[in-house]
Design an enzyme around this catalytic site. Sequence first.
Site, PDB file in Angstrom:
ATOM      1  N   GLY A 148       0.277   5.043   0.120  1.00  0.00           N
ATOM      2  CA  GLY A 148      -1.114   5.151   0.529  1.00  0.00           C
ATOM      3  C   GLY A 148      -2.028   5.891  -0.421  1.00  0.00           C
ATOM      4  N   ALA A 208       0.775  -1.240   0.000  1.00  0.00           N
ATOM      5  CA  ALA A 208       0.000   0.000   0.000  1.00  0.00           C
ATOM      6  C   ALA A 208       0.805   1.289   0.000  1.00  0.00           C
ATOM      7  CB  ALA A 208      -0.943   0.004   1.200  1.00  0.00           C
ATOM      8  N   ASP A 260       2.213  -2.944   4.263  1.00  0.00           N
ATOM      9  CA  ASP A 260       3.487  -2.708   3.599  1.00  0.00           C
ATOM     10  C   ASP A 260       4.574  -3.374   4.427  1.00  0.00           C
ATOM     11  OD1 ASP A 260       4.491  -0.888   1.177  1.00  0.00           O
ATOM     12  OD2 ASP A 260       6.059  -0.989   2.697  1.00  0.00           O
ATOM     13  N   CYS A 274       3.717  -0.783 -12.134  1.00  0.00           N
ATOM     14  CA  CYS A 274       4.097   0.405 -12.910  1.00  0.00           C
ATOM     15  C   CYS A 274       5.267   0.031 -13.822  1.00  0.00           C
ATOM     16  CB  CYS A 274       4.431   1.591 -12.011  1.00  0.00           C
ATOM     17  SG  CYS A 274       5.703   1.277 -10.769  1.00  0.00           S
TER      18      CYS A 274
END
Length: 451
Positions: free
Chosen positions: A272, A269, A291, A389
């Site tokens: 956040g 996460a 995390d 990503c």
Amino acid sequence: MKQHDAIHAQAVQGQSPPLWRLLQGTAAAVQAMRQGRSLTAQLDTVPAELRPGVQALSFQVLRQLGRATALRQLLASKTPPPAVDALLCSALALCWNDELALYPIHTLVNQAVEAARQQRTTQAQSGFVNACLRRFMREREALVQSTDADPQAQWNHPRWWVERLQADHPLHWQTLLSLAQTPAPMTLRVNTRHHSVAAYQNQLTALGVSSKAVGAQGLQLSKALPVNQLPGFAAGHVSVQDAAAQLAAPLLMQEMDTQKAWRILDACAAPGGKTGHLLELYPQAHVLALDVDASRCERIHQNLQRLGLQAQVKAADAGQPAAWWDGQLLDAILLDAPCTASGIVRRHPDVRWLRRPTDSGQLAQTQAMLLKALWPLLKPGGRLLYCTCSVFKAEGDETVQAFLQRNTDAQLRPSPGHLIPGQAPASLPVDHNPMGEHDGFYYALLEKRRG
């Protein structure tokens, strides 16, 4: 604000340190990066008065380091000591192309030589630095032309990276490499619990900041602003988040009742941003944010506090559910998996030089492990959104297809797949406006079959 504009603004205000000091800091960043340290971590060690200038120069150098390294190899066949090599390559990166130069070429050369003279680790070879750069000024056109055939010099990415993109994206590899050389835009996510997108856009316009709507909640700014200048930022009215990343929460929860108390896991996460987006859209949801890094969990707390939202935050390894799972099946899981970050290289130009050819395969194993560990925690009919990503297919399509082959109770719902910067997504199963400029991303929405 463009990089050279930022440096110029400091100079106009009489705040800019001497260029040779900025070049020393930039060369130190290049040397640290070559030793495996991220640019972000290195910049944190730079004195505050030098940091803006060093950051601007470092971004420019790292975007031109392939060309600079090839030129240095022509000027000095034997690799100089690390500090000297870093300074020499930094100077070459900044002055090889007049159109890209942030300062007059002769100024850069003179100040690079001064930087060498003023530093203990390079002082003894300041004459060597001077000789190399003076020769470069005399023979610049021929030397640059001699490096044109080198893919690493031409594209300013490692050769393996260029070849990987050619194989994975034969129609778009040149676009990906070219866009990586340009600064990324600043994109905001408007918290529509406070304002409509149009209303917040009007606030920006009143401040003289132009923007355009992107996605369902986004505004892409014409120029970047410090967050403390964004109206209502401290009160949670808006967050900074790329347009591609803003798709995660609505993709995961599409067609689900916004008022139900869904049990949601945000598996990786920090910091956040996606956790906050989920709670903005689904305020009744019970969200567990994990995390593995306790210090990064503090970032999640800070972001949620600013937004006025609450989630259960734990420092834990998502791949070891026995240490944190309460045994109750989940309605939805967001897995933003660790990856090479090859899709956000515009924002982090050091990534291309830090990564190694084997990293993508090793990270794909981690991604597969996380999928295997988390899938049993999902209810029948529940969804897991897998995203990275990265633009490398080993961390996207290939990982998901291998998972589907091993798990017959999983089905792939309509998903964007690989989002390529500069290319309109083929299909997006959520309401959205054109996405504008966005990072490279991958999304696959998996649903567990009932029965």
